[in-house]
Design a protein around this motif. Structure first.
Motif, PDB file in Angstrom:
ATOM      1  N   LEU A 162       3.683   2.601 -14.474  1.00  0.00           N
ATOM      2  CA  LEU A 162       2.371   3.051 -14.934  1.00  0.00           C
ATOM      3  C   LEU A 162       1.646   3.721 -13.775  1.00  0.00           C
ATOM      4  O   LEU A 162       1.746   3.280 -12.627  1.00  0.00           O
ATOM      5  CB  LEU A 162       1.561   1.870 -15.456  1.00  0.00           C
ATOM      6  CG  LEU A 162       2.148   1.132 -16.663  1.00  0.00           C
ATOM      7  CD1 LEU A 162       1.228  -0.005 -17.085  1.00  0.00           C
ATOM      8  CD2 LEU A 162       2.397   2.076 -17.820  1.00  0.00           C
ATOM      9  N   LEU A 197      -1.751   6.969 -17.108  1.00  0.00           N
ATOM     10  CA  LEU A 197      -2.476   6.021 -17.944  1.00  0.00           C
ATOM     11  C   LEU A 197      -3.990   6.180 -17.829  1.00  0.00           C
ATOM     12  O   LEU A 197      -4.720   6.043 -18.812  1.00  0.00           O
ATOM     13  CB  LEU A 197      -2.077   4.588 -17.576  1.00  0.00           C
ATOM     14  CG  LEU A 197      -2.661   3.472 -18.433  1.00  0.00           C
ATOM     15  CD1 LEU A 197      -2.217   3.607 -19.886  1.00  0.00           C
ATOM     16  CD2 LEU A 197      -2.256   2.108 -17.880  1.00  0.00           C
ATOM     17  N   ARG A 205      -1.073  -1.861 -22.228  1.00  0.00           N
ATOM     18  CA  ARG A 205       0.205  -1.134 -22.268  1.00  0.00           C
ATOM     19  C   ARG A 205       1.382  -2.089 -22.011  1.00  0.00           C
ATOM     20  O   ARG A 205       2.387  -2.047 -22.724  1.00  0.00           O
ATOM     21  CB  ARG A 205       0.190  -0.017 -21.223  1.00  0.00           C
ATOM     22  CG  ARG A 205       1.494   0.776 -21.134  1.00  0.00           C
ATOM     23  CD  ARG A 205       1.703   1.691 -22.307  1.00  0.00           C
ATOM     24  NE  ARG A 205       0.722   2.757 -22.351  1.00  0.00           N
ATOM     25  CZ  ARG A 205       0.860   3.932 -21.718  1.00  0.00           C
ATOM     26  NH1 ARG A 205       1.943   4.168 -21.000  1.00  0.00           N
ATOM     27  NH2 ARG A 205      -0.067   4.866 -21.834  1.00  0.00           N
TER      28      ARG A 205
END
Length: 237
Positions: free
Chosen positions: A75, A95, A117
């Motif tokens: 991420l 993100l 997430r």
């Protein structure tokens, strides 16, 4: 299990700010920091990271080309003094994009996106996971409160604030209902009114244009009623 973080930024002050924020969040673990992206790439060859806090403007290899060089990126949270790269980085599946100077509440919003997430990803192949998904909310100037998603009953809008009713208590936070609802799993929560978002599994009864939860009735807004009833039907056994 803690979320493993990496900071890559050529500004020592920026590293120290994010580092100090991470140290205040018990579920995050800062694994390492680097002042250039080349060192970061070398580190990632032999180490697994969950999220990188990444600057854009860096010598030799900038943040955008760093992202493009990753085969299986973790991420990515951009931390930049400039906002003109936002569109380009979102096309690279970033993100979140934080513009410096970064305040702690803004970073917490990014952390909640990280949790959402990772929780959604972990739920797909392993529904029997023992870990409960959660979200952090700021309930006063110094205190962050962890709220488990399976304890949330109703989120009520109070203009610039929200009242979060849970099985373990009620909490007032500074946020909009739209922003907070966007952080919740869509299959578990639904907005039923401009003033209410509710947990689907906490519904006790549906009658006409109202929903009952824990003995209290909540009106379903006229523009929401078709979607709400369809989603409730789809969630039934």
């Amino acid at each position: 299990m803690k979320i493993k973080c990496l900071i890559i930024d050529d500004e020592p002050l920026a590293i120290n700010v994010i580092k100090s924020y991470i140290e205040q969040i018990e579920d995050l673990e800062l694994v390492n920091t680097f002042s250039n992206s080349i060192e970061g790439l070398n580190f990632l060859k032999n180490n697994t990271i969950d999220v990188i806090f990444l600057d854009i403007n860096m010598p030799v290899l900038d943040g955008i080309n760093f992202i493009k060089s990753l085969e299986n990126p973790p991420l990515l949270i951009i931390t930049s003094a400039y906002d003109q790269f936002a569109i380009e980085t979102y096309e690279l599946d970033v993100l979140d994009y934080l513009v410096k100077p970064i305040e702690f509440p803004r970073l917490m919003k990014a952390v909640n996106k990280i949790n959402k997430r990772l929780n959604n990803a972990s739920k797909l192949p392993q529904e029997n996971s023992k870990e409960n998904p959660f979200i952090f909310v700021k309930i006063d100037k110094k205190k962050m409160k962890k709220i488990f998603l399976n304890e949330i009953l109703v989120i009520e809008s109070l203009k610039d604030y929200l009242k979060i009713s849970t099985t373990s208590g009620k909490f007032i936070i500074h946020s909009t209902l739209s922003d907070f609802t966007s952080l919740l799993p869509e299959r578990d929560f639904i907005r039923i009114h401009r003033s209410y978002t509710i947990a689907i599994d906490k519904i006790d009864a549906v009658e006409g244009n109202s929903i009952e939860i824990e003995g209290l009735r909540y009106v379903i807004g006229r523009s929401y009623i078709d979607e709400v009833k369809q989603k409730i039907l789809n969630s039934s056994i």
